[in-house]
Write an enzyme that holds these catalytic residues in place. Structure first.
Site, PDB file in Angstrom:
ATOM      1  N   CYS A 119      -6.035   1.046   5.622  1.00 41.07           N
ATOM      2  CA  CYS A 119      -6.546  -0.247   6.067  1.00 41.07           C
ATOM      3  C   CYS A 119      -6.002  -0.496   7.478  1.00 41.07           C
ATOM      4  O   CYS A 119      -5.194   0.287   7.991  1.00 41.07           O
ATOM      5  CB  CYS A 119      -6.100  -1.348   5.106  1.00 41.07           C
TER       6      CYS A 119
ATOM      7  N   CYS B 210      -2.076  -0.785   7.539  1.00 34.97           N
ATOM      8  CA  CYS B 210      -1.432   0.525   7.374  1.00 34.97           C
ATOM      9  C   CYS B 210      -1.652   1.393   8.609  1.00 34.97           C
ATOM     10  O   CYS B 210      -0.752   2.121   9.024  1.00 34.97           O
ATOM     11  CB  CYS B 210      -1.944   1.220   6.122  1.00 34.97           C
TER      12      CYS B 210
ATOM     13  N   GLU C 294       0.746   3.909   1.869  1.00 33.73           N
ATOM     14  CA  GLU C 294       1.187   4.298   3.204  1.00 33.73           C
ATOM     15  C   GLU C 294       2.403   3.467   3.627  1.00 33.73           C
ATOM     16  O   GLU C 294       3.361   3.989   4.195  1.00 33.73           O
ATOM     17  CB  GLU C 294       0.063   4.091   4.232  1.00 33.73           C
TER      18      GLU C 294
ATOM     19  N   HIS D 255       0.825  -1.203   0.000  1.00 36.70           N
ATOM     20  CA  HIS D 255       0.000   0.000   0.000  1.00 36.70           C
ATOM     21  C   HIS D 255       0.864   1.260   0.000  1.00 36.70           C
ATOM     22  O   HIS D 255       2.023   1.239   0.419  1.00 36.70           O
ATOM     23  CB  HIS D 255      -0.928  -0.010   1.208  1.00 36.70           C
TER      24      HIS D 255
END
Length: 154
Positions: free
Chosen positions: A108, A111, A82, A80
């Site tokens: 999520c 993250c 992040e 991801h």
């Protein structure tokens, strides 16, 4: 003619959206930047780990398996945005304590845990994500969270 300058949040969120354009995910383009003292210290977008083929090249495993957005993130070859921003800062030895993360979507759960442990103190988000645990973890952590939804015309 008087020109209106964007606020710092608008400015950094626009940059996060630009970073998202590098995404190689077939389902969702996400960009994240970490800022400290009004300086960008790291950027990240969602895509396969360094040296591996991207989903744009090999297809989307999650799509083939019919996995809805926000569920079973471990069944994806991509990292991801992040995560990539945090990893980039850490691999460069940059301290993220007290920083602000700008991200085009909410994190999520995975993250969210990384953001909390990295010492990010403020999140500016461009949208929601269908993972209520991520939002709950951020709320519990007392990270200041704000939404900065950009006008698509800007």
């Amino acid at each position: 003619m008087l020109m209106t300058r964007p606020s710092w949040d608008e400015y950094f969120m626009k940059i996060a959206h630009l970073v998202a354009e590098r995404s190689t995910c077939m389902r969702r383009s996400v960009g994240a930047i970490i800022v400290k003292d009004k300086r960008i210290i790291s950027t990240g977008y969602n895509g396969a780990p360094r040296g591996l083929k991207h989903c744009l090249e090999v297809g989307c495993l999650r799509e083939r398996m019919g996995i809805p957005s926000g569920e079973r993130q471990e069944l994806c070859r991509g990292a991801h945005a992040e995560q990539n921003a945090i990893i980039q800062a850490a691999s460069s030895g940059v301290n993220m304590e007290g920083s602000t993360m700008y991200c085009t979507t909410a994190p999520c759960a995975t993250c969210a845990k990384m953001i909390i442990n990295a010492g990010v103190k403020r999140l500016v988000l461009g949208g929601r994500y269908p993972d209520s645990l991520g939002e709950a973890l951020i709320d519990e952590s007392l990270i200041v969270t704000e939404y900065q939804i950009l006008d698509p015309k800007t």
